[in-house]
Design an enzyme around this catalytic site. Sequence first.
Site, PDB file in Angstrom:
ATOM      1  N   GLY A  36       0.841  -1.208   0.000  1.00 36.00           N
ATOM      2  CA  GLY A  36       0.000   0.000   0.000  1.00 36.00           C
ATOM      3  C   GLY A  36       0.876   1.257   0.000  1.00 36.00           C
ATOM      4  N   HIS A  37       1.861   1.307   0.903  1.00 38.47           N
ATOM      5  CA  HIS A  37       2.761   2.469   0.945  1.00 38.47           C
ATOM      6  C   HIS A  37       3.530   2.602  -0.367  1.00 38.47           C
ATOM      7  CE1 HIS A  37       2.778   1.486   5.436  1.00 38.47           C
ATOM      8  NE2 HIS A  37       2.390   2.743   5.416  1.00 38.47           N
TER       9      HIS A  37
END
Length: 285
Positions: A36-37
Amino acid sequence: MKLVTSVDDVSELTRSWREKGQKVVLVPTMGWFHEGHLSLMRMARKIGTRVIVSLFVNPIQFGPKEDLAAYPRDLERDRHLAEKEAVDVLFAPAVSDMFGQNFQTRVSLSLLSQGLCGSNRPGHFDGVATIVSKLFHISHPNCAVFGQKDLQQLAVIRQMVRDLNFDVEIVGHPIVRERDGLAMSSRNSYLTGDDRKNALCLYTAIIRCQKMVGNSRGKISITELISEAGRIIDSFPGCIAEYIQVVDRQSLKECQELDQNSVLALAVKVGGKVRLIDNAVLMDQ
Ligand code: PAF
């Protein structure tokens, strides 16, 4: 990629980028990077000339009984991952550099930080708004990228930017999911054994409610959706819903009727300890 720990150094560097007309994009994080990051970093790379990722486990957004001490941290691992995404600067300040001994200011939102996660995490969104406004002042971004999994956080930051006239464009990135649908989160690393399987209760409830909305062409009642989501969550062992709400994705007000902006927002405690959140629009866009 440069690792910078000093507030003054990062401030000077980003100011010089801006003076040269470069587009600076900030990705604020608390580290323990996952896909996600990394997707936020890739998006930042696409839209900016310079990408700065902040890595700071912000103590003032954790309540006294929350997981500040246990929050996963590994700077070397994160540094390696950010480097692979062609990030220009990883900014990892010390707590003492961000909050001097006499620190006493809070950025506080009166309405948006209430309700949903705010009900069970008093002070959390003031902590988030305060650190994000500090990061904006320190790193001079033209633009900042946040994940849509944190629906309320994104709404709080957009509101703060409007209210306080920050000249920063806020970009929301769609939720990134594991192959089985679990929304990616640093806290997923707390999930072991059956809890990992049971954490799928959130995504299962979302998919079911989206189907119900689709099959009824949006004519289903919100009460029916909420009670079905509750039934699904209850059917997973050890899963306790903290909230199940259908809200407008911008105002976060509870919807009376379904429309294109209606979002099912969920917070669930899995296995008595791991608090997970998720959300999704209910109608096809
Ligand atoms: O979403 C997060 O990781 C944090 O809340 C943020 C935005 C980095 C502020 O500490």
